[in-house]
Design an enzyme around this catalytic site. Sequence first.
Site: not given
Length: 681
Positions: A65, A312, A314, A338-341
């Site tokens: 988030e 954390m 990275e 989340n797959p978007l990154e």
Amino acid sequence: MTRFSLALYQLGLYLLLPLLLLYFVWRARKDPAYRQRLLERFSLGLKKRGLQAGGIVVHAVSVGETIAATPLIKQLQQQYPTLPLTVTGTTPTGSATISSRFGNTVQHCYLPLDYPGSVRRFLDALQPKLLVIVETELWPNLLAACRKRHIPVVVVNARLSTRSAKGYRRFSALTRPLLNNISLLLTQDRASARRFRALGFGNTLQVTGNLKFELAIPAQTAQLVTQFSPLLKTRLVWVAASTHAGEDEQLLALYPRLKQRFPQLLLLLVPRHPERFDKVAQLAQAQGYSVWRRSSGQLPGADTEIAVGDSMGELLVWYQLADLVFIGGSLIERGGHNPLEAICFGKAVQSGPHIFNFNEAYRQLQQQQAVVLVADSEQLFASCCQLLSDVSLRQQLGQRAQQFFSRQQGATARTLDAINLFVAGTLMPSQPLAHTSAYQTKQAGNASYWYDPAFFTEIAAEQFQSAWWQQQQAVIGSSSGRNTAYFVQHGGHKLVLRHYYRGGLVGKLLHDQFWLQPVAQSRAMQEYQLLSWMRAQGLAVPRPVAARYQRSGLIYRADLLIELIPDSKDLAAILQQRAMTAEEWQAVGQAIAQMHRLGVYHSDLNCRNIMLDSAGKVWLIDFDKCERREPGPWTEQNLARLLRSFNKERGKLAVFHWQDTDWAALLAGYQQSRSSVAERN
């Protein structure tokens, strides 16, 4: 929530307190950060930290988030530079991400556990003008307390899966009131919006898109990619991100089979939770693999088989170095992550079948043939064999995903626009007000004062007492009506002094006494804020000069000083003397249209609250109990109320120059103004 259901909820919280404390002790065994700031979770000691009050609070639960909200937070900092911005979280990893991304440019503390006392201390310490919640971390006591204090709550990037909606529906007696404590709800997609409406959410809702398509990449990420790239250029890197217990075992079991086909394969495991870093490394070592850990401070060797990303913030580094990415939480019934990154870097992405947390994102990716979904570990093995052996296929999959990602951007701008529109009046008091001098406040005993230093270098109780002005021989007139307002001369200015009174039957009992409210939410201060904002938007309304809030036990009284509109009369007075021209009526309609266009609801729009000065300029007055609203049928209701006032005056006055054609001219001006703005837009 109803008082009864809220009381049951609070009772349940107190009964669970011992278990909750044991949970923190248990988590602290593996992560000491869980005990280091335990008191902060109950808002104990917040005031001693010297946090600046009166600004915006953005709550981002944890790492994901915070990353998603980073562009929005930076935009809020630019949009409201004079307001302190506090970013809260609930996990140590989220806290670390906030610190690494924002440093000391924002304030930070934990959002307290949802106990009434904890919430009260939190709101007392920060006194926010706005609470922004990222996604759907909704706590009943916090939302109820914000509503009681009239603190607007905006939920951004909200999503609601079918599964979550069923859970909400099961407890609809509790969740419906909870949801309606949200002032503005901004959803990721139309499906979530429909589900929130079906659950009974009745306030303002808008689909603004997914903030996670607006990735802000930290500067140090590029440096790390540059550092690791030469070491991995001869390897096939399979990144398994955000994995959980039950998945790492399956992935490690697949590795030797894949290694036989692809000798250069490196499996980089990135567990979702830091307390599992050691466990995953031990699992890999127990199976005889050559294991490298990011926390070792060394670089991976050529013989490294399993890498553990036990750091954390990275994950974006590992995504950029990957040849293939598996998104965890999906081979087990966790709901996926989340797959978007990953797709933003044009990577080929795989996922297991359990994706209900991000169902809409995966559905859209499937439509674009930009993701591979597998049913189990055997299908995952087959997918890896196909993709790792075909560079062109991986590139095509990644390019389609990246193109989809690019098309979805713009959510941050839409979210910021919606927030600005909704809270423009609310956030004004702590900022310099357009068309007025700087805003100042004063506290004296039980009285609070707001005043414009262009009018008063000092403010005190006597400026709100008609007797004091009479002693100064400064009273130049008074209004007639139910409650008297005094016109006074102050230097080169003519002012109106108005005391606030109750109306109706209650007014006969309490007269001028109102139940206690926070200062900023009192009748006088609310009108002061609204007038200031409307003047900043170019509306012809009186200039606010000073306001007083005087507390006495459980009640308060209030007064307001505004600048008198020179050489003006209200429409009722004018129509008793003469008829107005069609051009004047059109100007009245245009002024009302401008007010409605800005979303201002006038609770008492009548012919005595519209003024015309000697130059023919139309002014609108008396904005007590008025507010800003989203577009809706209230605009027609405002006009209908105004029409009734004209007919009422015509019925009781012997001479009143009002005709039905005058109303047609007013409406013509109103519609002309609305149409011209629509054409420009």
